[in-house]
Design a protein around this motif. Structure first.
Motif, PDB file in Angstrom:
ATOM      1  N   SER A  74     -34.384  36.315  39.163  1.00 14.84           N
ATOM      2  CA  SER A  74     -32.975  36.194  38.778  1.00 14.84           C
ATOM      3  C   SER A  74     -32.849  36.517  37.290  1.00 14.84           C
ATOM      4  O   SER A  74     -33.805  36.376  36.532  1.00 14.84           O
ATOM      5  CB  SER A  74     -32.488  34.774  39.044  1.00 14.84           C
ATOM      6  OG  SER A  74     -32.544  34.493  40.430  1.00 14.84           O
ATOM      7  N   TRP A  75     -31.652  36.934  36.892  1.00 17.07           N
ATOM      8  CA  TRP A  75     -31.437  37.361  35.513  1.00 17.07           C
ATOM      9  C   TRP A  75     -30.246  36.655  34.888  1.00 17.07           C
ATOM     10  O   TRP A  75     -29.248  36.405  35.568  1.00 17.07           O
ATOM     11  CB  TRP A  75     -31.178  38.867  35.455  1.00 17.07           C
ATOM     12  CG  TRP A  75     -32.394  39.688  35.695  1.00 17.07           C
ATOM     13  CD1 TRP A  75     -32.961  40.006  36.894  1.00 17.07           C
ATOM     14  CD2 TRP A  75     -33.214  40.299  34.704  1.00 17.07           C
ATOM     15  NE1 TRP A  75     -34.080  40.769  36.700  1.00 17.07           N
ATOM     16  CE2 TRP A  75     -34.257  40.974  35.372  1.00 17.07           C
ATOM     17  CE3 TRP A  75     -33.157  40.347  33.311  1.00 17.07           C
ATOM     18  CZ2 TRP A  75     -35.238  41.672  34.687  1.00 17.07           C
ATOM     19  CZ3 TRP A  75     -34.137  41.057  32.635  1.00 17.07           C
ATOM     20  CH2 TRP A  75     -35.169  41.715  33.329  1.00 17.07           C
ATOM     21  N   ILE A  76     -30.344  36.398  33.600  1.00 17.77           N
ATOM     22  CA  ILE A  76     -29.222  35.950  32.793  1.00 17.77           C
ATOM     23  C   ILE A  76     -28.971  37.076  31.800  1.00 17.77           C
ATOM     24  O   ILE A  76     -29.866  37.459  31.037  1.00 17.77           O
ATOM     25  CB  ILE A  76     -29.530  34.618  32.089  1.00 17.77           C
ATOM     26  CG1 ILE A  76     -29.701  33.521  33.151  1.00 17.77           C
ATOM     27  CG2 ILE A  76     -28.425  34.274  31.086  1.00 17.77           C
ATOM     28  CD1 ILE A  76     -30.170  32.196  32.616  1.00 17.77           C
ATOM     29  N   VAL A  77     -27.760  37.635  31.844  1.00 20.80           N
ATOM     30  CA  VAL A  77     -27.442  38.842  31.079  1.00 20.80           C
ATOM     31  C   VAL A  77     -26.325  38.540  30.077  1.00 20.80           C
ATOM     32  O   VAL A  77     -25.268  38.014  30.451  1.00 20.80           O
ATOM     33  CB  VAL A  77     -27.002  39.986  32.009  1.00 20.80           C
ATOM     34  CG1 VAL A  77     -26.690  41.247  31.217  1.00 20.80           C
ATOM     35  CG2 VAL A  77     -28.083  40.271  33.060  1.00 20.80           C
ATOM     36  N   TRP A  78     -26.564  38.873  28.816  1.00 23.59           N
ATOM     37  CA  TRP A  78     -25.558  38.728  27.767  1.00 23.59           C
ATOM     38  C   TRP A  78     -24.932  40.086  27.500  1.00 23.59           C
ATOM     39  O   TRP A  78     -25.637  41.071  27.251  1.00 23.59           O
ATOM     40  CB  TRP A  78     -26.199  38.203  26.483  1.00 23.59           C
ATOM     41  CG  TRP A  78     -25.277  38.196  25.302  1.00 23.59           C
ATOM     42  CD1 TRP A  78     -25.303  39.056  24.249  1.00 23.59           C
ATOM     43  CD2 TRP A  78     -24.203  37.283  25.045  1.00 23.59           C
ATOM     44  NE1 TRP A  78     -24.311  38.726  23.353  1.00 23.59           N
ATOM     45  CE2 TRP A  78     -23.624  37.646  23.815  1.00 23.59           C
ATOM     46  CE3 TRP A  78     -23.677  36.192  25.745  1.00 23.59           C
ATOM     47  CZ2 TRP A  78     -22.540  36.958  23.272  1.00 23.59           C
ATOM     48  CZ3 TRP A  78     -22.611  35.500  25.192  1.00 23.59           C
ATOM     49  CH2 TRP A  78     -22.055  35.887  23.974  1.00 23.59           C
ATOM     50  N   ASP A  79     -23.597  40.157  27.583  1.00 19.16           N
ATOM     51  CA  ASP A  79     -22.857  41.375  27.264  1.00 19.16           C
ATOM     52  C   ASP A  79     -22.285  41.195  25.857  1.00 19.16           C
ATOM     53  O   ASP A  79     -21.330  40.439  25.672  1.00 19.16           O
ATOM     54  CB  ASP A  79     -21.744  41.591  28.285  1.00 19.16           C
ATOM     55  CG  ASP A  79     -20.960  42.876  28.042  1.00 19.16           C
ATOM     56  OD1 ASP A  79     -20.955  43.381  26.897  1.00 19.16           O
ATOM     57  OD2 ASP A  79     -20.339  43.374  28.995  1.00 19.16           O
ATOM     58  N   SER A  80     -22.875  41.871  24.886  1.00 19.12           N
ATOM     59  CA  SER A  80     -22.464  41.682  23.495  1.00 19.12           C
ATOM     60  C   SER A  80     -21.069  42.236  23.232  1.00 19.12           C
ATOM     61  O   SER A  80     -20.398  41.795  22.298  1.00 19.12           O
ATOM     62  CB  SER A  80     -23.478  42.311  22.547  1.00 19.12           C
ATOM     63  OG  SER A  80     -23.610  43.682  22.811  1.00 19.12           O
ATOM     64  N   THR A  81     -20.605  43.173  24.052  1.00 15.69           N
ATOM     65  CA  THR A  81     -19.271  43.729  23.870  1.00 15.69           C
ATOM     66  C   THR A  81     -18.202  42.709  24.245  1.00 15.69           C
ATOM     67  O   THR A  81     -17.283  42.444  23.483  1.00 15.69           O
ATOM     68  CB  THR A  81     -19.096  45.010  24.714  1.00 15.69           C
ATOM     69  OG1 THR A  81     -20.139  45.918  24.374  1.00 15.69           O
ATOM     70  CG2 THR A  81     -17.751  45.658  24.468  1.00 15.69           C
ATOM     71  N   SER A  82     -18.347  42.122  25.430  1.00 11.41           N
ATOM     72  CA  SER A  82     -17.349  41.152  25.900  1.00 11.41           C
ATOM     73  C   SER A  82     -17.658  39.725  25.462  1.00 11.41           C
ATOM     74  O   SER A  82     -16.849  38.828  25.662  1.00 11.41           O
ATOM     75  CB  SER A  82     -17.250  41.207  27.424  1.00 11.41           C
ATOM     76  OG  SER A  82     -18.443  40.720  28.012  1.00 11.41           O
ATOM     77  N   LYS A  83     -18.856  39.518  24.889  1.00 13.95           N
ATOM     78  CA  LYS A  83     -19.320  38.175  24.494  1.00 13.95           C
ATOM     79  C   LYS A  83     -19.345  37.225  25.698  1.00 13.95           C
ATOM     80  O   LYS A  83     -19.014  36.057  25.594  1.00 13.95           O
ATOM     81  CB  LYS A  83     -18.437  37.591  23.377  1.00 13.95           C
ATOM     82  CG  LYS A  83     -18.284  38.482  22.170  1.00 13.95           C
ATOM     83  CD  LYS A  83     -19.389  38.248  21.178  1.00 13.95           C
ATOM     84  CE  LYS A  83     -19.157  38.941  19.863  1.00 13.95           C
ATOM     85  NZ  LYS A  83     -19.675  40.269  19.778  1.00 13.95           N
ATOM     86  N   GLN A  84     -19.745  37.766  26.845  1.00 13.01           N
ATOM     87  CA  GLN A  84     -19.817  37.001  28.086  1.00 13.01           C
ATOM     88  C   GLN A  84     -21.249  37.012  28.616  1.00 13.01           C
ATOM     89  O   GLN A  84     -21.972  37.997  28.464  1.00 13.01           O
ATOM     90  CB  GLN A  84     -18.909  37.622  29.162  1.00 13.01           C
ATOM     91  CG  GLN A  84     -17.444  37.645  28.803  1.00 13.01           C
ATOM     92  CD  GLN A  84     -16.815  36.275  28.860  1.00 13.01           C
ATOM     93  OE1 GLN A  84     -17.085  35.499  29.760  1.00 13.01           O
ATOM     94  NE2 GLN A  84     -15.981  35.972  27.878  1.00 13.01           N
ATOM     95  N   VAL A  85     -21.619  35.927  29.265  1.00 14.14           N
ATOM     96  CA  VAL A  85     -22.927  35.834  29.889  1.00 14.14           C
ATOM     97  C   VAL A  85     -22.720  35.798  31.397  1.00 14.14           C
ATOM     98  O   VAL A  85     -21.708  35.289  31.884  1.00 14.14           O
ATOM     99  CB  VAL A  85     -23.706  34.599  29.383  1.00 14.14           C
ATOM    100  CG1 VAL A  85     -23.062  33.317  29.833  1.00 14.14           C
ATOM    101  CG2 VAL A  85     -25.155  34.649  29.780  1.00 14.14           C
ATOM    102  N   SER A  86     -23.659  36.368  32.128  1.00 11.54           N
ATOM    103  CA  SER A  86     -23.545  36.346  33.586  1.00 11.54           C
ATOM    104  C   SER A  86     -24.907  36.061  34.208  1.00 11.54           C
ATOM    105  O   SER A  86     -25.949  36.282  33.598  1.00 11.54           O
ATOM    106  CB  SER A  86     -22.977  37.668  34.112  1.00 11.54           C
ATOM    107  OG  SER A  86     -23.795  38.752  33.724  1.00 11.54           O
ATOM    108  N   LEU A  87     -24.846  35.573  35.420  1.00 14.87           N
ATOM    109  CA  LEU A  87     -26.037  35.276  36.207  1.00 14.87           C
ATOM    110  C   LEU A  87     -26.133  36.294  37.326  1.00 14.87           C
ATOM    111  O   LEU A  87     -25.150  36.538  38.029  1.00 14.87           O
ATOM    112  CB  LEU A  87     -25.948  33.866  36.799  1.00 14.87           C
ATOM    113  CG  LEU A  87     -27.043  33.494  37.792  1.00 14.87           C
ATOM    114  CD1 LEU A  87     -28.393  33.374  37.105  1.00 14.87           C
ATOM    115  CD2 LEU A  87     -26.693  32.198  38.497  1.00 14.87           C
ATOM    116  N   ILE A  88     -27.301  36.894  37.466  1.00 11.46           N
ATOM    117  CA  ILE A  88     -27.556  37.802  38.586  1.00 11.46           C
ATOM    118  C   ILE A  88     -28.692  37.177  39.384  1.00 11.46           C
ATOM    119  O   ILE A  88     -29.855  37.274  38.992  1.00 11.46           O
ATOM    120  CB  ILE A  88     -27.909  39.220  38.106  1.00 11.46           C
ATOM    121  CG1 ILE A  88     -26.776  39.780  37.253  1.00 11.46           C
ATOM    122  CG2 ILE A  88     -28.214  40.121  39.303  1.00 11.46           C
ATOM    123  CD1 ILE A  88     -27.064  41.100  36.598  1.00 11.46           C
ATOM    124  N   PRO A  89     -28.346  36.467  40.491  1.00 12.63           N
ATOM    125  CA  PRO A  89     -29.394  35.804  41.281  1.00 12.63           C
ATOM    126  C   PRO A  89     -30.303  36.812  41.965  1.00 12.63           C
ATOM    127  O   PRO A  89     -29.889  37.937  42.278  1.00 12.63           O
ATOM    128  CB  PRO A  89     -28.627  34.990  42.314  1.00 12.63           C
ATOM    129  CG  PRO A  89     -27.183  35.163  42.008  1.00 12.63           C
ATOM    130  CD  PRO A  89     -27.020  36.257  41.021  1.00 12.63           C
TER     131      PRO A  89
END
Length: 94
Positions: A74-89
Motif C-alpha cells: 500500500s502507498w501513502i502519496v503526497w501531492d505537493s501541488t494540491s497539498k493533499q495526501v492520499s492512500l492507495i491500498p
C-alpha cells in the motif's frame, strides 16, 4: 476493507498538517498512524508496517511522486501541488 478507511482518515484528517519543510512524509505518516493507536513497526521491504490486532502486518511505502506507485504494498502519496495526501491500498488478491 474497514482498516484502510481508518488509515485513510488518519492521514486525510491528521492531528498535525504535513509540512514537507519540517518533517519527512514517512515520519509524518507514522506519527499520524501512531496517534490513532496503530502499532507502527519496521519493515524490511517497505517504509514501515502496521500490526493490526488479529491480522497480518500491512506494509506501506510513501512517496511524493505518484509515478512511483506499484503493486508491492500500500502507498501513502503526497501531492505537493494540491497539498493533499492520499492512500492507495494494496489491491486485494484473488
Amino acid at each position: 476493507m474497514q482498516i484502510f478507511k481508518v488509515i485513510e482518515d488518519a492521514i486525510t484528517k491528521p492531528p498535525i498538517p504535513h509540512e514537507p519543510h519540517k518533517q519527512s512524509l514517512k515520519a509524518w505518516a507514522m506519527y499520524c498512524l501512531r496517534d490513532k493507536g496503530f502499532k507502527v513497526v519496521y519493515a524490511q521491504n517497505a517504509d514501515f508496517a502496521i500490526e493490526p490486532k488479529n491480522s497480518d502486518k500491512l506494509y506501506f511505502k510513501v512517496t511524493n511522486n505518484a509515478d512511483d506507485v506499484d503493486n508491492s504494498c500500500s502507498w501513502i502519496v503526497w501531492d505537493s501541488t494540491s497539498k493533499q495526501v492520499s492512500l492507495i491500498p494494496l489491491p486485494a488478491k484473488g
